[in-house]
Design a protein around this motif. Structure first.
Motif, PDB file in Angstrom:
ATOM      1  N   HIS A 168       0.800  -1.218   0.000  1.00  0.00           N
ATOM      2  CA  HIS A 168       0.000   0.000   0.000  1.00  0.00           C
ATOM      3  C   HIS A 168       0.840   1.279   0.000  1.00  0.00           C
ATOM      4  N   GLU A 169       2.148   1.153  -0.190  1.00  0.00           N
ATOM      5  CA  GLU A 169       2.979   2.361  -0.227  1.00  0.00           C
ATOM      6  C   GLU A 169       3.353   2.703  -1.663  1.00  0.00           C
ATOM      7  N   ARG A 206       8.419  14.208   4.129  1.00  0.00           N
ATOM      8  CA  ARG A 206       7.178  14.363   4.893  1.00  0.00           C
ATOM      9  C   ARG A 206       5.960  14.249   3.988  1.00  0.00           C
ATOM     10  N   ARG A 207       6.061  14.799   2.797  1.00  0.00           N
ATOM     11  CA  ARG A 207       4.920  14.796   1.887  1.00  0.00           C
ATOM     12  C   ARG A 207       4.718  13.433   1.209  1.00  0.00           C
ATOM     13  N   LEU A 208       5.809  12.801   0.837  1.00  0.00           N
ATOM     14  CA  LEU A 208       5.676  11.473   0.229  1.00  0.00           C
ATOM     15  C   LEU A 208       5.145  10.453   1.236  1.00  0.00           C
ATOM     16  N   ALA A 209       5.573  10.580   2.477  1.00  0.00           N
ATOM     17  CA  ALA A 209       5.118   9.637   3.504  1.00  0.00           C
ATOM     18  C   ALA A 209       3.625   9.783   3.782  1.00  0.00           C
ATOM     19  N   ALA A 210       3.071  10.951   3.490  1.00  0.00           N
ATOM     20  CA  ALA A 210       1.644  11.190   3.726  1.00  0.00           C
ATOM     21  C   ALA A 210       0.805  10.905   2.490  1.00  0.00           C
ATOM     22  N   ALA A 211       1.445  10.444   1.409  1.00  0.00           N
ATOM     23  CA  ALA A 211       0.732  10.215   0.149  1.00  0.00           C
ATOM     24  C   ALA A 211       0.560   8.724  -0.103  1.00  0.00           C
ATOM     25  N   GLY A 225       1.380  12.842  -7.102  1.00  0.00           N
ATOM     26  CA  GLY A 225       1.543  14.082  -7.860  1.00  0.00           C
ATOM     27  C   GLY A 225       1.239  15.308  -7.027  1.00  0.00           C
ATOM     28  N   GLU A 226       0.165  15.251  -6.218  1.00  0.00           N
ATOM     29  CA  GLU A 226      -0.174  16.375  -5.345  1.00  0.00           C
ATOM     30  C   GLU A 226       0.933  16.619  -4.321  1.00  0.00           C
ATOM     31  N   ALA A 227       1.475  15.539  -3.772  1.00  0.00           N
ATOM     32  CA  ALA A 227       2.545  15.671  -2.777  1.00  0.00           C
ATOM     33  C   ALA A 227       3.776  16.327  -3.380  1.00  0.00           C
ATOM     34  N   LEU A 228       4.129  15.947  -4.599  1.00  0.00           N
ATOM     35  CA  LEU A 228       5.302  16.537  -5.247  1.00  0.00           C
ATOM     36  C   LEU A 228       5.089  18.020  -5.537  1.00  0.00           C
ATOM     37  N   ARG A 229       3.902  18.361  -5.993  1.00  0.00           N
ATOM     38  CA  ARG A 229       3.626  19.783  -6.274  1.00  0.00           C
ATOM     39  C   ARG A 229       3.644  20.613  -5.006  1.00  0.00           C
ATOM     40  N   LYS A 241      16.882  35.251   7.602  1.00  0.00           N
ATOM     41  CA  LYS A 241      15.463  35.310   7.224  1.00  0.00           C
ATOM     42  C   LYS A 241      14.940  33.940   6.820  1.00  0.00           C
ATOM     43  N   LEU A 242      15.739  33.193   6.066  1.00  0.00           N
ATOM     44  CA  LEU A 242      15.312  31.857   5.672  1.00  0.00           C
ATOM     45  C   LEU A 242      15.194  30.932   6.877  1.00  0.00           C
ATOM     46  N   LEU A 243      16.102  31.067   7.826  1.00  0.00           N
ATOM     47  CA  LEU A 243      16.028  30.241   9.027  1.00  0.00           C
ATOM     48  C   LEU A 243      14.809  30.594   9.872  1.00  0.00           C
ATOM     49  N   GLU A 244      14.456  31.852   9.892  1.00  0.00           N
ATOM     50  CA  GLU A 244      13.281  32.282  10.654  1.00  0.00           C
ATOM     51  C   GLU A 244      11.988  31.762  10.031  1.00  0.00           C
ATOM     52  N   ARG A 245      12.032  31.492   8.720  1.00  0.00           N
ATOM     53  CA  ARG A 245      10.814  31.098   7.997  1.00  0.00           C
ATOM     54  C   ARG A 245      10.867  29.645   7.545  1.00  0.00           C
ATOM     55  N   ARG A 246      11.438  28.795   8.360  1.00  0.00           N
ATOM     56  CA  ARG A 246      11.496  27.384   8.000  1.00  0.00           C
ATOM     57  C   ARG A 246      10.103  26.773   7.928  1.00  0.00           C
ATOM     58  N   ASP A 247      10.004  25.710   7.144  1.00  0.00           N
ATOM     59  CA  ASP A 247       8.724  25.038   6.903  1.00  0.00           C
ATOM     60  C   ASP A 247       8.252  24.331   8.165  1.00  0.00           C
ATOM     61  N   HIS A 248       7.203  24.898   8.782  1.00  0.00           N
ATOM     62  CA  HIS A 248       6.615  24.259   9.957  1.00  0.00           C
ATOM     63  C   HIS A 248       5.194  23.775   9.667  1.00  0.00           C
ATOM     64  N   GLU A 249       4.824  23.746   8.366  1.00  0.00           N
ATOM     65  CA  GLU A 249       3.461  23.361   8.029  1.00  0.00           C
ATOM     66  C   GLU A 249       3.235  21.879   8.355  1.00  0.00           C
ATOM     67  N   PRO A 250       2.154  21.567   9.071  1.00  0.00           N
ATOM     68  CA  PRO A 250       1.832  20.151   9.254  1.00  0.00           C
ATOM     69  C   PRO A 250       1.393  19.551   7.921  1.00  0.00           C
ATOM     70  N   VAL A 251       1.816  18.326   7.659  1.00  0.00           N
ATOM     71  CA  VAL A 251       1.470  17.652   6.410  1.00  0.00           C
ATOM     72  C   VAL A 251       0.454  16.576   6.709  1.00  0.00           C
ATOM     73  N   GLU A 252      -0.757  16.756   6.228  1.00  0.00           N
ATOM     74  CA  GLU A 252      -1.797  15.773   6.441  1.00  0.00           C
ATOM     75  C   GLU A 252      -1.725  14.698   5.352  1.00  0.00           C
ATOM     76  N   PRO A 253      -2.100  13.475   5.661  1.00  0.00           N
ATOM     77  CA  PRO A 253      -2.132  12.446   4.614  1.00  0.00           C
ATOM     78  C   PRO A 253      -3.004  12.890   3.447  1.00  0.00           C
ATOM     79  N   ALA A 254      -2.455  12.817   2.230  1.00  0.00           N
ATOM     80  CA  ALA A 254      -3.170  13.285   1.044  1.00  0.00           C
ATOM     81  C   ALA A 254      -3.968  12.144   0.420  1.00  0.00           C
ATOM     82  N   ARG A 255      -4.833  11.534   1.219  1.00  0.00           N
ATOM     83  CA  ARG A 255      -5.603  10.382   0.737  1.00  0.00           C
ATOM     84  C   ARG A 255      -7.060  10.757   0.609  1.00  0.00           C
TER      85      ARG A 255
END
Length: 405
Positions: free
Chosen positions: A17-18, A323-328, A334-338, A391-405
Motif C-alpha cells: 500500500h505504499e 514528509r509529503r511522500l510519507a503522507a501520500a 503528484g499532489e505531494a510533489l507539487r 530570514k530563511l532560518l526564521e521562515r522554515r517550513d513548519h506546516e503540518p502535512v496531512e495524509p493526502a488520501r
C-alpha cells in the motif's frame, strides 16, 4: 553503511500500500531522502550511476537548516561527533591582511548548529543502520504520461524496465535524469567564469575558524573539518588554466600578506596529487515537478559555493519532500510533489540568489574596485552580512502535512 542491493530486490521489499518511489542519485540529497522515507516505514528504491564510493570527497559547511532533519533521523549525537563547530569567520582583504572577524555563533547560534564535516563522513552518517543502493545503475528512459512512471534502467550493463509511482531525480548539477524529463531548454546556468581547486592540508590550532581571502583575481578559502583543513583556491578560468602549482604562485604574487595558514594551503595546492577542479557555475530549473517526477538538491538548483548553503538546502528539501511522500499514496503522489515544490522552490531560489550576489562581490579582478569593496565590507556587521540566511532560518517550513488520501 551502504548495502549493495539490486533494483529487483529493492522493489520486492516495497509494501503493498505504499507508493513505489525511485530515487536516482546516492549523494547528500538522495541519501537524506532515502533515509527519511525508510525511517517512516517506506521502502524507496535507490540507484546510483557510479561505482561504490570510498573517498571522503570535499568539505561541507552545514548551517542550521539541516538540524530538524538530523534530529528526525535520530543522528544528532553522531553528527556532532563527526563534525566540528564553526564559531568564527575571518575575512581577509584584497591585500591578504585580516579585515574583519565575525562571530558566526552570535549570528546563527539561536537557530541551531553550524558544523564543518567531510562529505564522505556525512554520507556514512546518513547511511547508519544500512541503506540499500543499486550501484552502476541509471535511468535511460522515462515515460511519465500515464498513471505510473515507466523507467528504462541500465543496471551494471543489463537493461530492463520497471514501474514506479514516483521518480525523484537527485543525481546532481549535471543530472541525466533531469534531461530525460525536462529537456535542456528549461535548465538555466549562471557562469562566473571563475574556477578553482579543492584540496586538503593539515589541521591547525583553529578548528572553529573559517577563513577567506578575497584577493584581486584570486580567492583562498580555509574550512576546518575533524582532523584536517579543507582548502579552495580559485580565480578566473583564464588564469587557473596555468595549473595548480603555477596558480598558487600567482596568488602569492597578488597578495601582499600571506599568513602561515594560507601559505600552508597554497603549498598544499602546489604539491598535492589529489586536487579536484571545480568550475564555478550553477544551475536553476524553472520547474521542479512534472507529473510524478520531481527534482531534488543540485538537480533542481545547483549552488555556487559562495554562501556555503547548497548542501544544507538540499537536506532541508529532502526532509520536506519525505514528509509529503510519507503522507501520500499511489494516487496522490503528484499532489505531494507539487506541494513540495510550492514550499521549497522559493526558499532554495532565494538562497541561490544570495550565493550569486555574493559571487559578484567576492570574485573581482581590479585592485581599485577590490579596495572599495574592502572598505564597504569592513563596515558591515555579521547580522547584516548573514541577513538573507537569517530570514530563511526564521521562515522554515513548519506546516503540518496531512495524509493526502
Amino acid at each position: 553503511m551502504f548495502v549493495p542491493t539490486a533494483v529487483a530486490e529493492q522493489l520486492a521489499a516495497v509494501g503493498e500500500h505504499e507508493p513505489r518511489t525511485l530515487i536516482v542519485g546516492a549523494g547528500v540529497a538522495g541519501v537524506t531522502l532515502a533515509r527519511s522515507l525508510r525511517d517512516r516505514g517506506l521502502h524507496p528504491v535507490l540507484v546510483e550511476r557510479a561505482e561504490q564510493r570510498h573517498e571522503s570527497g570535499y568539505m561541507l559547511g552545514l548551517m542550521p537548516f539541516v538540524d530538524p532533519v538530523i534530529r528526525e533521523l535520530g543522528l544528532e549525537r553522531s553528527y556532532l561527533e563527526r563534525s566540528v563547530a564553526v564559531r568564527e569567520y575571518r575575512l581577509c582583504s584584497s591585500t591578504g591582511a585580516r579585515l574583519h572577524d565575525y562571530s558566526v555563533a552570535t549570528a546563527l547560534g539561536e537557530f541551531g548548529h553550524y558544523r564543518g564535516i567531510e562529505r564522505g563522513e556525512l554520507l556514512e552518517l546518513l547511511a547508519t543502520d544500512g541503506i540499500p543502493v543499486a550501484w552502476r545503475t541509471s535511468p535511460t528512459r522515462i515515460d511519465h504520461s500515464g498513471r505510473t512512471v515507466r523507467v528504462g534502467l541500465t543496471e551494471d550493463g543489463t537493461e530492463f524496465e520497471a514501474e514506479f509511482d514516483a521518480v525523484i531525480a537527485a543525481d546532481g548539477t549535471h543530472s541525466a535524469t533531469r534531461e530525460l524529463v525536462l529537456g535542456a531548454e528549461r535548465v538555466h546556468t549562471y557562469d562566473t567564469a571563475w574556477g578553482g581547486w579543492v584540496t586538503w592540508t593539515e589541521s591547525d590550532g583553529h578548528p572553529d575558524l573559517y577563513q577567506e581571502v578575497w584577493g584581486p583575481g584570486c580567492f583562498v578559502g580555509l574550512y576546518p573539518v575533524p582532523g584536517r583543513l579543507g582548502v579552495f583556491v580559485g580565480g578566473p578560468r583564464a588564469d587557473t588554466r596555468r595549473g595548480p602549482a603555477a596558480f598558487a604562485e600567482l596568488v602569492r604574487d597578488r597578495l601582499r600578506t600571506v599568513d602561515a595558514r594560507c601559505s600552508r594551503a597554497l603549498t598544499g595546492l602546489a604539491t598535492s596529487p589529489e586536487n579536484h577542479y571545480w568550475s564555478l557555475s550553477d544551475v536553476r530549473c524553472g520547474e521542479w515537478t512534472a507529473g510524478r517526477v520531481a527534482l531534488l538538491g543540485d538537480a533542481a538548483a545547483g549552488f555556487l559555493p559562495t554562501a556555503g548553503v547548497g548542501a544544507a538546502m538540499a537536506m532541508e528539501s529532502a526532509g520536506a519532500l519525505a514528509r509529503r511522500l510519507a503522507a501520500a499514496d499511489s494516487n496522490t503522489v503528484g499532489e505531494a510533489l507539487r506541494d513540495y515544490e510550492r514550499v521549497q522552490r522559493p526558499r532554495v531560489e532565494s538562497a541561490q540568489r544570495n550565493s550569486r550576489q555574493l559571487a559578484g562581490l567576492m570574485l573581482r579582478r581590479g585592485r581599485a574596485l577590490c579596495r572599495v569593496r574592502d572598505f564597504a565590507t569592513a563596515l558591515v556587521g555579521v547580522n547584516t552580512a548573514l541577513g538573507p540566511i537569517r530570514k530563511l532560518l526564521e521562515r522554515r517550513d513548519h506546516e503540518p502535512v496531512e495524509p493526502a488520501r
